[in-house]
Motif scaffolding. Structure first.
Motif, PDB file in Angstrom:
ATOM      1  N   ALA A  45       0.858  -1.184   0.000  1.00 40.20           N
ATOM      2  CA  ALA A  45       0.000   0.000   0.000  1.00 40.20           C
ATOM      3  C   ALA A  45       0.892   1.231   0.000  1.00 40.20           C
ATOM      4  O   ALA A  45       2.100   1.142   0.285  1.00 40.20           O
ATOM      5  CB  ALA A  45      -0.919  -0.005   1.221  1.00 40.20           C
ATOM      6  N   LYS A  75      -4.928  -1.090  -1.775  1.00 38.27           N
ATOM      7  CA  LYS A  75      -5.787   0.086  -1.777  1.00 38.27           C
ATOM      8  C   LYS A  75      -6.118   0.429  -3.221  1.00 38.27           C
ATOM      9  O   LYS A  75      -5.281   0.260  -4.118  1.00 38.27           O
ATOM     10  CB  LYS A  75      -5.082   1.266  -1.105  1.00 38.27           C
ATOM     11  CG  LYS A  75      -5.946   2.518  -1.006  1.00 38.27           C
ATOM     12  CD  LYS A  75      -5.268   3.603  -0.185  1.00 38.27           C
ATOM     13  CE  LYS A  75      -6.161   4.825  -0.084  1.00 38.27           C
ATOM     14  NZ  LYS A  75      -5.565   5.882   0.778  1.00 38.27           N
ATOM     15  N   ALA A 187     -10.399   4.739  -4.872  1.00 37.35           N
ATOM     16  CA  ALA A 187     -10.968   5.112  -3.582  1.00 37.35           C
ATOM     17  C   ALA A 187     -11.091   6.632  -3.507  1.00 37.35           C
ATOM     18  O   ALA A 187     -10.433   7.369  -4.261  1.00 37.35           O
ATOM     19  CB  ALA A 187     -10.093   4.581  -2.456  1.00 37.35           C
ATOM     20  N   GLY A 190      -7.875   8.079  -3.201  1.00 36.17           N
ATOM     21  CA  GLY A 190      -6.876   7.508  -4.102  1.00 36.17           C
ATOM     22  C   GLY A 190      -6.860   8.222  -5.440  1.00 36.17           C
ATOM     23  O   GLY A 190      -7.560   9.208  -5.656  1.00 36.17           O
TER      24      GLY A 190
END
Length: 567
Positions: A45, A75, A187, A190
């Motif tokens: 991650a 992620k 995300a 993200g």
């Protein structure tokens, strides 16, 4: 040096290395030019507040060997960013995600009025109500024949394992027993795309594989370009733990895209399957003139995500028209550009996809000579289109487009059940565009025109070379020039097999059209008057040469086989 590094790597492997990034950073710091990452699966991650899992920045003449290496991002954000690098080679890396950026299941219920469906999620896939949906035939495990555009869906989780997807008429296509994939982007904290390449030159990706992505698989933008993608793959990954159903999807969005580079890429011996949107594209955009003072212009790109043009890039209004070279540039805001009030008003009120809808970021460019332009005129740069690309011997089984907005060579590829191979600037009517010298040779296109009907679009045809204007008009000759379309094979395609407009200097020879029009055409291109029952259809073209293009076993939906309408 390499011997010491290999010894270090063997020791690292013996210690069950769980994060290769510190080792790579140390090797780079020591000046090593060949780095071998120990084979293995690495669940990683971002660290330190970063939004990217692994970054390579400002490197030169470096080889990274990652044979047998799988990077699993834990992620939904960017897995690898390569920025401001030159002469770097990356070999063998595989990228995947856990959790996956998509889920999938089987339709178990349909509303009586067809306004919603229930999708029971397959075991082992995320329990998430993602709303970007593809409807999949259980027999082929591929996008369902006749599927419409499913834009504007809403999704919500019902119970532990069922997603209700709502959209008027969705149940007409997504019947009980149909499969469905539902995907998402990054995300909320993200950034999209599995692998990005920005501001780079002469990179080589060899044998790199992308199994999934919260966005595009590989995005390349800006910089000198000259990237080589050799034997790369964007394909669905292995069956997840706890699952019994194979994946229906690879990337959420495009598999691979290149845009606004100086020199186009070489994409060779690659494989693309089951991407969520286009398979491969080479993209560009025009520049709106907002202010003109002698040989100094203030311009804004239609694409707000690109840096635009650089010093030594050329600007021009059309193929064969005057051009000038940028000698200096600087970025500035609209407020800092001191634009006329009427220009500001047009920019402020411009609707989406309209002529004046451009980036809020401006560029002031100084040219080596003045161009005959004024505010509201459009320019394009032949040096920011990815011209000179080569797309060679690739294998595609994906339902999106291969989308071309540059000149180069497309040769020896197999496109199995695509939406289409599309050449189109995708710009408003008065926007500057010029694609000069495109060669499309020895390709095979099978079973195009089977889904996502678009009567409002001019992108009709298994091979569609078109430029749309305002009010459902096609643009006059000159958007495309010096096209060569030869020795291609079209098999079992519905609708026009070849549609060409807005071109000057076209050679169409040695192509073979096998079993066209055995399926009812979907009417794509109807609002532009494109004949859906023709095999070859052209209009608004000059200097077209056609010879030796046999049509074999035309089907019952075939009308006049070759239609040439004069401009």
């Amino acid at each position: 040096m390499i011997a010491r590094l290999l010894l270090f790597l063997s020791c690292s492997a013996a210690m069950a290395l769980d994060d290769f990034r510190p080792m790579v950073t140390e090797a780079i710091t020591k000046g090593e030019k060949k780095i071998v990452i120990p084979a293995g699966t690495y669940r990683l991650a971002p660290v330190g507040g970063e939004k990217c899992v692994w970054s390579l920045h400002d490197l030169k003449d470096l080889e990274i060997i990652a044979d047998g290496v799988t990077l699993i991002s834990t992620k939904l954000t960017r897995a690898l960013a390569i920025d401001a690098c030159s002469g770097v080679t990356l070999r063998g890396l595989t990228v995947d995600y856990d959790p996956l950026p998509f889920t999938q299941g089987t339709v178990t219920a349909v509303a009586e009025d067809k306004s919603w469906i229930d999708v029971k999620l397959h075991a082992g896939y995320p329990r998430q109500p993602y709303s970007r949906i593809d409807v999949v035939d259980p027999a082929t495990r591929y996008r369902k024949k006749g599927m419409p555009f499913l834009w504007g869906t809403k999704a919500e989780l019902h119970g532990d394992d069922t997603v209700r997807v709502t959209l008027k008429g969705i149940g007409n296509t997504a019947t009980v027993g149909t499969l469905a994939s539902l995907n998402t982007g990054p995300a909320t904290d993200g950034i999209p795309h599995a692998l990005s390449i920005e501001h780079c030159s002469s990179l080589t990706l060899r044998g790199v594989t992308i199994h999934s992505a919260p966005g595009m698989g590989i995005l390349e933008c800006d910089g000198d370009g000259k990237t080589a993608y050799l034997g790369c793959r964007v394909v669905p990954g292995p069956i997840p733990d706890g699952a019994s159903e194979a994946r229906l999807l690879s990337t959420s969005w495009d598999a691979m895209q290149t845009k606004t580079v100086r020199h186009g890429p070489r994409v060779e011996d690659c494989e693309i399957r089951e991407a969520g949107d286009d398979s491969w594209s080479v993209q560009s955009a025009d520049f709106m003139v907002l202010k003109a003072t002698g040989n100094t212009l203030v311009i804004a790109c239609r694409d707000e995500y690109t840096i635009g043009v650089e010093s030594s890039d050329r600007l021009k209004t059309r193929i064969g028209g005057p051009e000038a070279t940028i000698t200096a540039r600087r970025g500035l805001s609209r407020a800092g550009a001191t634009l006329d009030a009427d220009v500001l008003a047009k920019l402020k009120d411009a609707p989406q996809w309209s002529e004046w809808k451009v980036s809020p970021k401006c560029l002031e460019v100084t040219l080596d000579q003045a161009l005959p332009v004024k505010p509201g005129d459009s320019l394009y740069s032949p040096d920011r289109m990815g011209n000179g690309f080569a797309f060679l011997n690739n294998r595609i089984h994906s339902s999106g487009r291969v989308l071309i907005k540059a000149a180069g060579r497309i040769e020896g590829n197999i496109l199995d059940t695509p939406h289409a191979l599309v050449v189109c600037p995708e710009l408003p009517d008065k926007a500057a565009a010029g694609i000069d010298g495109l060669v499309i040779r020895k390709n095979t296109i099978r079973r195009s025109g089977w889904f996502c009907a678009a009567p409002w679009s001019a992108q009709a045809g298994a091979l569609s070379i078109t430029a749309a204007g305002d009010a459902q008009q096609l643009r006059p000759p000159g958007v495309f020039a010096n096209l060569v379309i030869e020795n291609n094979t079209f098999e079992d395609c519905s609708g026009p097999n070849l549609a060409i407009t807005s071109a000057r200097g076209v050679k169409v020879s040695g192509n073979h059209f096998i079993r066209p029009h055995h399926d009812k055409p979907d009417g794509t291109g109807g609002s532009y008057g494109i004949a859906s029952n023709a095999v070859i259809w052209t209009t608004q073209c000059e200097d077209v040469e056609m010879k030796d293009n046999p049509i074999t076993e035309p089907g019952p939906f075939c009308g006049e086989q070759v239609v040439e309408k004069k401009p």
